[in-house]
Design a protein around this motif. Structure first.
Motif, short mmCIF file in Angstrom:
data_model
loop_
_atom_site.label_atom_id
_atom_site.label_comp_id
_atom_site.label_asym_id
_atom_site.label_seq_id
_atom_site.Cartn_x
_atom_site.Cartn_y
_atom_site.Cartn_z
N LYS A 40 0.83 -1.20 0.00
CA LYS A 40 0.00 0.00 0.00
C LYS A 40 0.87 1.25 0.00
CE LYS A 40 -1.74 1.34 4.03
NZ LYS A 40 -2.60 1.45 5.17
N ARG A 41 0.27 2.33 -0.46
CA ARG A 41 0.94 3.62 -0.43
C ARG A 41 0.74 4.24 0.95
NH1 ARG A 41 -0.89 7.62 -4.39
NH2 ARG A 41 -2.96 6.97 -3.75
N ALA A 42 1.74 4.94 1.43
CA ALA A 42 1.67 5.55 2.76
C ALA A 42 0.87 6.85 2.75
CB ALA A 42 3.08 5.81 3.30
N THR A 43 0.94 7.59 1.64
CA THR A 43 0.22 8.87 1.54
C THR A 43 -0.42 8.98 0.16
OG1 THR A 43 2.07 10.15 0.60
CG2 THR A 43 1.98 9.96 3.02
N SER A 44 -1.35 9.90 0.03
CA SER A 44 -2.02 10.08 -1.27
C SER A 44 -1.06 10.59 -2.34
CB SER A 44 -3.20 11.03 -1.13
OG SER A 44 -2.76 12.30 -0.70
N GLY A 45 0.06 11.16 -1.96
CA GLY A 45 1.05 11.64 -2.92
C GLY A 45 2.18 10.67 -3.19
N SER A 46 2.17 9.52 -2.53
CA SER A 46 3.23 8.52 -2.72
C SER A 46 3.11 7.84 -4.07
CB SER A 46 3.16 7.43 -1.64
OG SER A 46 3.37 7.95 -0.36
N ALA A 47 4.24 7.65 -4.75
CA ALA A 47 4.25 6.89 -5.99
C ALA A 47 4.41 5.40 -5.70
CB ALA A 47 5.40 7.35 -6.89
#
Length: 170
Positions: A40-47
């Motif tokens: 999973k991505r850690a933040t909404s801006g993580s690639a």
């Protein structure tokens, strides 16, 4: 953002086979399998999608370890999943992927090993006796989906049957 992939677990049978090949001392493989966290991505801006250690893992200086993640990725045509080490592990422990960057092709999902993503790490720390501890559930790698192109005269028609080297070592 375009949604082009999904993560799924490999079957327990595939995971058990791959896990015991690398960690034969494991007493309860089912518990390891059941504790697998999906990337999973850690933040909404993580690639990057973080891949998490399925159990406690130690990588010693000069040593390497192949980690069966229990994960496979169903990827749309025209996309690839690239795997990199988490930057903190590189800075703190000189952890590297043995193949520098892992490439997960869309057709790997249907391969003989169910597209089981395996990540091999090495510790290149300079001080002897150094170890990198990866506790269960810690992020240790990250995957980034990227589009790719092909040449105008491309005529690839091979069929994938496995992972490491399966498309060129015939």
């Amino acid at each position: 953002m375009e949604k082009i992939a999904s993560f799924k677990k490999v079957s327990y049978e595939q995971f058990e086979k791959d896990w015991l090949k690398n960690f034969p001392e494991t007493k309860d493989v089912r518990a390891v399998y059941d504790s697998i966290k999906m990337p999973k991505r850690a933040t909404s801006g993580s690639a990057g999608y973080d891949f998490f250690a399925p159990a406690d893992i130690t990588v010693k200086t000069g040593g390497s370890v192949l980690i069966p993640t229990g994960i496979r990725a169903k990827i749309a045509d025209g996309w690839v999943l690239k795997i990199y080490p988490r930057s903190g592990l590189g800075f703190k422990h000189r952890i590297r992927l043995d193949n520098t960057v892992g490439i997960i092709d869309a057709d790997y999902y249907g391969s003989d090993n169910e597209g089981h993503i395996m990540i091999k790490l090495s510790c290149e720390a300079h001080d002897c006796g150094h170890t990198a501890e990866l506790p269960e559930g810690r992020g240790f790698a990250q995957g980034i989906f990227l589009p790719f192109g092909i040449t105008e005269d491309d005529d690839a028609d091979g069929v994938r049957t496995g992972g490491f080297g399966s498309t060129t070592e015939k």
